[in-house]
Scaffold this motif. Structure first.
Motif, PDB file in Angstrom:
ATOM      1  N   ASP A 132      23.743 -49.299  10.618  1.00  0.00           N
ATOM      2  CA  ASP A 132      24.770 -49.093   9.610  1.00  0.00           C
ATOM      3  C   ASP A 132      24.151 -48.340   8.449  1.00  0.00           C
ATOM      4  OD1 ASP A 132      26.786 -50.452  10.955  1.00  0.00           O
ATOM      5  OD2 ASP A 132      26.022 -52.380  10.267  1.00  0.00           O
ATOM      6  N   MET A 133      25.016 -47.727   7.685  1.00  0.00           N
ATOM      7  CA  MET A 133      24.520 -46.926   6.569  1.00  0.00           C
ATOM      8  C   MET A 133      25.089 -47.402   5.247  1.00  0.00           C
ATOM      9  SD  MET A 133      25.003 -42.861   6.158  1.00  0.00           S
ATOM     10  CE  MET A 133      25.697 -42.176   4.662  1.00  0.00           C
ATOM     11  N   LEU A 134      24.186 -47.774   4.378  1.00  0.00           N
ATOM     12  CA  LEU A 134      24.563 -48.214   3.045  1.00  0.00           C
ATOM     13  C   LEU A 134      24.343 -47.025   2.133  1.00  0.00           C
ATOM     14  CD1 LEU A 134      25.526 -51.004   2.360  1.00  0.00           C
ATOM     15  CD2 LEU A 134      23.187 -51.662   1.858  1.00  0.00           C
ATOM     16  N   LEU A 135      25.397 -46.587   1.461  1.00  0.00           N
ATOM     17  CA  LEU A 135      25.251 -45.391   0.644  1.00  0.00           C
ATOM     18  C   LEU A 135      25.159 -45.734  -0.828  1.00  0.00           C
ATOM     19  CD1 LEU A 135      25.178 -42.322   0.582  1.00  0.00           C
ATOM     20  CD2 LEU A 135      27.654 -42.357   0.315  1.00  0.00           C
ATOM     21  N   LEU A 144      24.536 -35.511   4.678  1.00  0.00           N
ATOM     22  CA  LEU A 144      24.970 -36.900   4.700  1.00  0.00           C
ATOM     23  C   LEU A 144      25.761 -37.182   5.980  1.00  0.00           C
ATOM     24  CD1 LEU A 144      24.776 -39.273   2.804  1.00  0.00           C
ATOM     25  CD2 LEU A 144      27.033 -38.698   1.939  1.00  0.00           C
ATOM     26  N   GLY A 145      26.628 -36.252   6.319  1.00  0.00           N
ATOM     27  CA  GLY A 145      27.424 -36.414   7.528  1.00  0.00           C
ATOM     28  C   GLY A 145      26.548 -36.510   8.760  1.00  0.00           C
ATOM     29  N   VAL A 146      25.555 -35.659   8.823  1.00  0.00           N
ATOM     30  CA  VAL A 146      24.664 -35.677   9.980  1.00  0.00           C
ATOM     31  C   VAL A 146      23.922 -37.009  10.055  1.00  0.00           C
ATOM     32  CG1 VAL A 146      22.677 -34.596  11.067  1.00  0.00           C
ATOM     33  CG2 VAL A 146      24.351 -33.189   9.867  1.00  0.00           C
ATOM     34  N   ALA A 149      24.791 -39.860   8.811  1.00  0.00           N
ATOM     35  CA  ALA A 149      25.723 -40.934   9.155  1.00  0.00           C
ATOM     36  C   ALA A 149      25.949 -40.987  10.665  1.00  0.00           C
ATOM     37  CB  ALA A 149      27.044 -40.732   8.429  1.00  0.00           C
ATOM     38  N   ASP A 150      26.206 -39.844  11.232  1.00  0.00           N
ATOM     39  CA  ASP A 150      26.453 -39.818  12.673  1.00  0.00           C
ATOM     40  C   ASP A 150      25.247 -40.290  13.455  1.00  0.00           C
ATOM     41  OD1 ASP A 150      28.926 -38.878  12.190  1.00  0.00           O
ATOM     42  OD2 ASP A 150      28.558 -36.833  12.853  1.00  0.00           O
ATOM     43  N   THR A 197      24.627 -44.022  13.214  1.00  0.00           N
ATOM     44  CA  THR A 197      25.588 -44.745  14.035  1.00  0.00           C
ATOM     45  C   THR A 197      25.182 -44.681  15.494  1.00  0.00           C
ATOM     46  OG1 THR A 197      27.282 -44.027  12.486  1.00  0.00           O
ATOM     47  CG2 THR A 197      28.034 -44.983  14.554  1.00  0.00           C
ATOM     48  N   LEU A 215      26.901 -33.251   1.213  1.00  0.00           N
ATOM     49  CA  LEU A 215      27.884 -33.794   2.132  1.00  0.00           C
ATOM     50  C   LEU A 215      27.512 -33.435   3.565  1.00  0.00           C
ATOM     51  CD1 LEU A 215      30.425 -35.287   2.544  1.00  0.00           C
ATOM     52  CD2 LEU A 215      31.732 -33.243   2.063  1.00  0.00           C
ATOM     53  N   LYS A 253      16.478 -57.559   1.310  1.00  0.00           N
ATOM     54  CA  LYS A 253      16.754 -57.501   2.749  1.00  0.00           C
ATOM     55  C   LYS A 253      18.124 -56.903   3.086  1.00  0.00           C
ATOM     56  CE  LYS A 253      13.037 -59.779   4.240  1.00  0.00           C
ATOM     57  NZ  LYS A 253      12.460 -60.158   2.949  1.00  0.00           N
ATOM     58  N   ARG A 254      18.624 -56.111   2.171  1.00  0.00           N
ATOM     59  CA  ARG A 254      19.900 -55.474   2.458  1.00  0.00           C
ATOM     60  C   ARG A 254      19.718 -54.372   3.491  1.00  0.00           C
ATOM     61  NH1 ARG A 254      23.121 -57.073  -2.416  1.00  0.00           N
ATOM     62  NH2 ARG A 254      21.243 -57.569  -3.535  1.00  0.00           N
ATOM     63  N   THR A 289      24.684 -44.151  -4.784  1.00  0.00           N
ATOM     64  CA  THR A 289      24.663 -42.958  -5.628  1.00  0.00           C
ATOM     65  C   THR A 289      24.235 -43.330  -7.035  1.00  0.00           C
ATOM     66  OG1 THR A 289      26.955 -43.251  -6.249  1.00  0.00           O
ATOM     67  CG2 THR A 289      26.523 -41.923  -4.312  1.00  0.00           C
ATOM     68  N   ALA A 326      27.275 -60.740  11.943  1.00  0.00           N
ATOM     69  CA  ALA A 326      26.127 -59.876  11.664  1.00  0.00           C
ATOM     70  C   ALA A 326      25.192 -60.501  10.634  1.00  0.00           C
ATOM     71  CB  ALA A 326      26.601 -58.516  11.180  1.00  0.00           C
TER      72      ALA A 326
END
Lengths: 340, 340
Positions: free
Chosen positions: A103-106, A90-92, A94-95, A98, A87, A124-125, A108, A54
């Motif tokens: 991809d998801m970089l979290l 966030l869950g929504v 994330a799904d 995907t 939460l 460029k992350r 906090t 990747a």
DNA sequence: GAATAAATTGCAATCGATTGCAATAAGCTG
DNA sequence: CAGCTTATTGCAATCGATTGCAATTTATTC
């Protein structure tokens, strides 16, 4: 048994007896490559559990296929993610990310102190950012838009932003909640929340709207700055609302967590909810239906919100414009406001 | 105003009048480079807001400086992250990773269906994995260890794993909870939880331990398979526990969410908690202190757990061995079990 | 059967940073 | 001042995949 060095495209190409370019194209199912060649290469790749690197792909294509999700905090509270509502959304997100192949970089608190434009975007992350909670009108968000970073925000749109803001119609929610309390006979209604957050400010304005419409004069002693936690709701109620008790007969809390804290403080003193004091919260987190009495609240459509955040951001990444959206909210009536 | 193309190391090198290699070394403060040169290059980089391209660096150094955190789900429940406990530990992990200079890639349900070894590790998206919740003894976890992927698990150690498992001493927690109920005079204690999850199974074994020690024969009708949600706790209690009511006098729920659901079902029917039925939960989520009656529960040390997960994983990345850890738990006594 | 179009495949450059090794300059010793 | 360190810097290869363009092979047309 463990492979020391993992397979590379070059290995696959060699095994298949083709060039790297052909192998690359074959793996991505490029129709310019002969059907049979494609299948052969793909099969060999599968057999050897080959996965495209990747990092190398990102470097070459200049796309990370990654979205950074940044959760803003109170500078004060400075604690890790706590509100259950976060939460949820966030869950929504994330799904949905995907599902769209991202991809998801979290991120906090701590990272947040830094400059996330440079950290996530310049480096460029990530291809884009989703910022949750504008907080106390964070100037870093404004900087982002000036720097041309693709991003969307969950929060309260004021209408003047240069970036898409997705969020609930907080003001309407506030009106809904307070009108409901008024209909149920409340006359002296308190507001618990931190109006330095734009979203909360909107809920507060809705509170004022409803009171004004009912011809009730507002009382500053009933409007209490309260952090986003059950504890804050509890303490604030204990200290500032209990003394007002003979008159106080309703509470509109800016979040369900705050509402539960407030409810606790009341029940502990033997105050009857909803008979003596009715309560309405905001968010409709999972627990709201299961506390006792169950909590009447204004439900935010996190599902739709999360999906919209993602789709708007992807639109931006595609160079298309994206617009702000105000999502309708809904009052969920439960016991905490149900007076006979 | 917006830069069309972002700065690269080559640009900085040119501006500073040095070679790329010198620039690279200067930016990383390599002492082999002259002090003054270093400072000059760094200053120029700062002026132009230059950020090293993380992708290129990763490719060259073969390190992504990213950890993938994978949250496992029930194949059944298949819903997005819901349990507040997860948010807790997730927050700690996020903070700790950031502190250690790592990025966090978060994965939930959908990706999970796939093979995450290849997705995250073979593809070099992450240097290591943190898996939360072994779930129903997931065979994918075993595969990981065989494949030589650096990873750690939050869950229940059985002692035979080839990988480090960090988790609470669930069995002791179960004993603690149930002994507490017994001390408070409960005789017929129900268990709510899904024992196909190893962690829950351990809590269940603790439950059995305590009962056996007290010389109480167990009743299968009181051991109910229950998902991780307040709703499941509510329904299960309503359907299977209410009928047992004359005798039933205590409930040990495998999570606070389940406990709250159960409590709701009881209170709704006018059953007094804790007088008629005492309840103890597990986790100590934020809401537990603020429901009414407040919930007695077994507190997991998420803070220590999160930090240990991260440090163990980093140890593994450094080629050092890491060991499993069983964290002590603590009973937090609140109202739901306090019988006079 | 020559000529032209279409289908496949490979060459080589490129993305941006890092690093082993060689090269040069400066400092030191006797 | 020759000879040898030591301090700095640069050259060029490398990480692994992608892609524009050229080259080769095969098919099609007149």
């Amino acid at each position: 048994m463990k492979q020391t060095r993992s397979m590379t495209l070059a290995d696959i190409a060699r095994l298949a007896g083709v060039s790297e370019s052909t192998a690359s194209r074959a793996l991505r199912d490029n129709p310019v490559i002969n059907q049979q060649t494609r299948e052969r290469v793909q099969q060999i790749a599968r057999q050897h559990q080959f996965k495209v690197n990747a990092t190398a792909r990102s470097l070459r294509t200049q796309k990370s296929h990654t979205i950074a999700v940044i959760i803003l905090f109170d500078a004060k509270t400075q604690q890790a993610i706590t509100d259950p509502f976060l939460l949820d959304i966030l869950g929504v997100i994330a799904d949905e990310l995907t599902r769209q192949g991202y991809d998801m970089l979290l991120s906090t608190s701590k990272t947040t102190d830094k400059d996330w434009r440079s950290y996530y975007f310049d480096s460029k992350r990530a291809d884009g950012l989703i910022v949750i909670g504008q907080g106390e009108h964070d100037e870093r968000v404004d900087q982002l838009s000036q720097a041309g970073v693709p991003f969307v925000v969950w929060g309260a749109a004021t209408g003047s932003e240069k970036f898409p803001v997705i969020g609930s119609d907080n003001r309407a929610g506030g009106r809904l909640a307070v009108s409901h309390l008024l209909v149920h006979g409340c006359k002296r209604i308190a507001f618990l929340g931190d109006i330095r957050h734009t979203e909360i400010e909107m809920r507060y304005l809705g509170y004022l709207d409803a009171l004004e419409q009912a011809g009730i004069t507002t009382d500053p002693a009933l409007q209490l700055n309260t952090d986003f936690t059950a504890q804050a709701g509890y303490l604030q109620t204990q200290q500032a609302l209990l003394p007002q008790l003979p008159v106080l007969d309703g509470i509109f809390a800016a979040s369900d967590a705050i509402a539960m804290g407030a409810m606790k403080a009341l029940l502990e003193q033997g105050v009857k909810v909803p008979q003596q004091v009715a309560i309405v919260g905001f968010d409709d987190i999972a627990m709201s239906a299961y506390c006792t009495p169950s909590l009447t609240t204004v439900k935010q459509d996190t599902h739709r919100g999360g999906k919209l955040l993602v789709s708007s951001l992807l639109q931006k990444l595609n160079g298309q414009g994206a617009v702000s959206r105000l999502l309708p909210v809904k009052l969920i009536e439960r016991q905490s406001s149900k007076r006979k």
